[in-house]
Design a protein around this motif. Structure first.
Motif, PDB file in Angstrom:
ATOM      1  N   THR A 282      84.168  57.614  34.636  1.00  0.00           N
ATOM      2  CA  THR A 282      83.840  56.333  35.243  1.00  0.00           C
ATOM      3  C   THR A 282      83.891  55.224  34.192  1.00  0.00           C
ATOM      4  O   THR A 282      84.021  55.484  32.996  1.00  0.00           O
ATOM      5  CB  THR A 282      82.440  56.369  35.867  1.00  0.00           C
ATOM      6  OG1 THR A 282      81.480  56.608  34.819  1.00  0.00           O
ATOM      7  CG2 THR A 282      82.342  57.484  36.902  1.00  0.00           C
ATOM      8  N   ILE A 283      83.767  53.991  34.663  1.00  0.00           N
ATOM      9  CA  ILE A 283      83.750  52.853  33.735  1.00  0.00           C
ATOM     10  C   ILE A 283      82.566  52.966  32.769  1.00  0.00           C
ATOM     11  O   ILE A 283      82.703  52.715  31.571  1.00  0.00           O
ATOM     12  CB  ILE A 283      83.673  51.526  34.524  1.00  0.00           C
ATOM     13  CG1 ILE A 283      84.954  51.324  35.329  1.00  0.00           C
ATOM     14  CG2 ILE A 283      83.449  50.350  33.573  1.00  0.00           C
ATOM     15  CD1 ILE A 283      84.949  50.081  36.194  1.00  0.00           C
ATOM     16  N   ARG A 284      81.429  53.373  33.297  1.00  0.00           N
ATOM     17  CA  ARG A 284      80.256  53.540  32.443  1.00  0.00           C
ATOM     18  C   ARG A 284      80.481  54.645  31.418  1.00  0.00           C
ATOM     19  O   ARG A 284      80.134  54.495  30.247  1.00  0.00           O
ATOM     20  CB  ARG A 284      79.028  53.866  33.314  1.00  0.00           C
ATOM     21  CG  ARG A 284      77.751  54.182  32.535  1.00  0.00           C
ATOM     22  CD  ARG A 284      77.387  53.053  31.611  1.00  0.00           C
ATOM     23  NE  ARG A 284      76.219  53.374  30.794  1.00  0.00           N
ATOM     24  CZ  ARG A 284      75.925  52.771  29.659  1.00  0.00           C
ATOM     25  NH1 ARG A 284      76.702  51.791  29.192  1.00  0.00           N
ATOM     26  NH2 ARG A 284      74.847  53.119  28.988  1.00  0.00           N
ATOM     27  N   ASN A 285      81.068  55.749  31.866  1.00  0.00           N
ATOM     28  CA  ASN A 285      81.343  56.865  30.960  1.00  0.00           C
ATOM     29  C   ASN A 285      82.334  56.467  29.870  1.00  0.00           C
ATOM     30  O   ASN A 285      82.203  56.859  28.708  1.00  0.00           O
ATOM     31  CB  ASN A 285      81.881  58.060  31.750  1.00  0.00           C
ATOM     32  CG  ASN A 285      82.105  59.278  30.871  1.00  0.00           C
ATOM     33  OD1 ASN A 285      83.218  59.780  30.788  1.00  0.00           O
ATOM     34  ND2 ASN A 285      81.056  59.756  30.226  1.00  0.00           N
ATOM     35  N   ILE A 286      83.328  55.670  30.245  1.00  0.00           N
ATOM     36  CA  ILE A 286      84.302  55.188  29.266  1.00  0.00           C
ATOM     37  C   ILE A 286      83.619  54.326  28.209  1.00  0.00           C
ATOM     38  O   ILE A 286      83.905  54.438  27.009  1.00  0.00           O
ATOM     39  CB  ILE A 286      85.427  54.409  29.968  1.00  0.00           C
ATOM     40  CG1 ILE A 286      86.317  55.372  30.765  1.00  0.00           C
ATOM     41  CG2 ILE A 286      86.275  53.638  28.955  1.00  0.00           C
ATOM     42  CD1 ILE A 286      87.366  54.683  31.593  1.00  0.00           C
ATOM     43  N   GLU A 287      82.699  53.468  28.643  1.00  0.00           N
ATOM     44  CA  GLU A 287      81.972  52.627  27.694  1.00  0.00           C
ATOM     45  C   GLU A 287      81.148  53.470  26.727  1.00  0.00           C
ATOM     46  O   GLU A 287      81.081  53.186  25.526  1.00  0.00           O
ATOM     47  CB  GLU A 287      81.068  51.645  28.446  1.00  0.00           C
ATOM     48  CG  GLU A 287      81.815  50.529  29.160  1.00  0.00           C
ATOM     49  CD  GLU A 287      82.616  49.671  28.208  1.00  0.00           C
ATOM     50  OE1 GLU A 287      82.099  49.357  27.108  1.00  0.00           O
ATOM     51  OE2 GLU A 287      83.766  49.333  28.538  1.00  0.00           O
ATOM     52  N   ILE A 288      80.529  54.520  27.249  1.00  0.00           N
ATOM     53  CA  ILE A 288      79.741  55.418  26.392  1.00  0.00           C
ATOM     54  C   ILE A 288      80.650  56.103  25.368  1.00  0.00           C
ATOM     55  O   ILE A 288      80.303  56.216  24.179  1.00  0.00           O
ATOM     56  CB  ILE A 288      79.003  56.466  27.246  1.00  0.00           C
ATOM     57  CG1 ILE A 288      77.930  55.790  28.097  1.00  0.00           C
ATOM     58  CG2 ILE A 288      78.372  57.547  26.361  1.00  0.00           C
ATOM     59  CD1 ILE A 288      77.247  56.720  29.088  1.00  0.00           C
TER      60      ILE A 288
END
Length: 352
Positions: A282-288
């Motif tokens: 996800t976008i959040r996972n990519i940011e992490i």
């Protein structure tokens, strides 16, 4: 003008120097196809190695006349191999000899042999049957995997690095095996890595003299931070799960914050190669992932800088700047890593 059958075409030259100061030079000569055709049976050896001992490098070529009936021809030379003990004693005499003698070349790869030179140069190589060509192609592939057109490891590069504070790092080649692989029946063995040559680590040269060794990781980070390499593979962890990426360095920018502080910023694009996370991308996972990579690689760069100070090797070339000349250890280096993530494969979500 000489006929081809009067020339000994040199593919590789290996050099060593013993405790008594005697130079041991190994010339690896291509086996002429014209001679193979005249033989009653097949000839397996693609090259022959001639060893001569001489009190000076200048007399080594003359000594070959006692063991070889042909004139040395070095225009197709693939690489030089120098022993570790010779590299530690210094390569200035070798470089001066090569530069002064018109039939020698300094624009070919130079590599340090950790094992005895006789083992390295006397190893039958697979796929590329000619050892010198095999080593050169191995180094070329090594360069391309890092996005480097040509590794800065020629004898010319060693010479050009003499007046600079930043050391030159050239690969170390090792022979993996217990017994010698100089017999042609080696070519019939299916186990390709059992008795073979491999690149492992790097030799650090300052003033054309080897002062120590570094691991592959240090060597590769040196290539990246000094602007030689634009591509590299990295592994890091997110929530205990392993992620492998290929990074492409878009830009490395050095800027002086103060006269005692240097900031090095790396802008990289990550290509996702292996994602062992169980959750969806996800976008959040990519940011992490980006944040974790930035922290991990920044820490690796900081460890590299600390290693350089510990060894007293100016690995970032700070002493070659106006601010750091004669005081490179006083310069505080700050790293900043900014990354983007792209996918390389056909899917962005792991299978369940």
């Amino acid at each position: 003008m000489r006929e081809i059958n009067q020339l000994a075409i040199v593919d590789m030259i290996a050099m060593d120097r013993d405790e008594q100061g005697v130079f041991l030079t190994h010339y690896q000569i291509l086996n002429p196809p014209s001679n193979e055709a005249r033989r009653s049976g097949p000839t397996k050896a693609a090259v022959y190695t001639y060893e001569v001992a001489s009190p000076t490098l200048g007399s080594s070529a003359e000594k070959t006349g006692s063991v070889m009936s042909r004139k040395l021809y070095t225009s197709h030379l693939q690489c030089y191999v120098v022993s570790e003990r010779m590299a530690r004693a210094g390569l200035l005499k070798v470089a001066n000899y090569l530069e002064n003698y018109k039939e020698r070349r300094t624009n070919v790869y130079t590599i340090v042999a950790e094992d005895p030179v006789s083992e390295v140069i006397g190893t039958f190589t697979l796929l590329d049957r000619v050892p010198g060509r095999n080593i050169r192609l191995l180094l070329d592939w090594h360069a391309r995997s890092f996005g480097i057109n040509k590794l800065p490891i020629r004898m010319n590069d060693i010479l050009e690095g003499i007046p600079f504070s930043r050391p030159t790092i050239i690969p170390i080649i090792q022979y993996s095996g217990n017994a010698s692989a100089s017999q042609s029946d080696r070519l019939e063995d299916i186990h390709a890595t059992k008795q073979n040559l491999k690149i492992n680590g790097g030799a650090v040269l300052i003033g054309a003299k080897m002062v120590g060794k570094v691991s592959d990781e240090i060597k590769n980070t040196y290539y990246v931070l000094n602007g030689y390499a634009t591509r590299k593979q990295e592994t890091f962890q997110v929530n205990g799960q392993t992620i492998d990426v290929e990074i492409n360095v878009d830009q490395i920018k050095r800027s002086w914050v103060t006269k005692d502080k240097l900031r090095i910023r790396l802008d990289v694009v990550m290509g996702l190669m292996n994602n062992e996370q169980s959750e969806k991308l996800t976008i959040r996972n990519i940011e992490i992932m980006k944040e974790q990579f930035n922290r991990t690689y920044k820490r690796k760069c900081e460890q590299f800088a600390s290693f350089a100070i510990e060894k007293n090797w100016d690995m970032l070339g700070l002493g070659d700047t106006n601010q750091g000349r004669n005081r490179w250890k006083d310069i505080q280096v700050e790293f900043e890593v900014q990354s983007k993530l792209a996918t390389l494969g056909n899917t962005i979500t792991p299978y369940e």
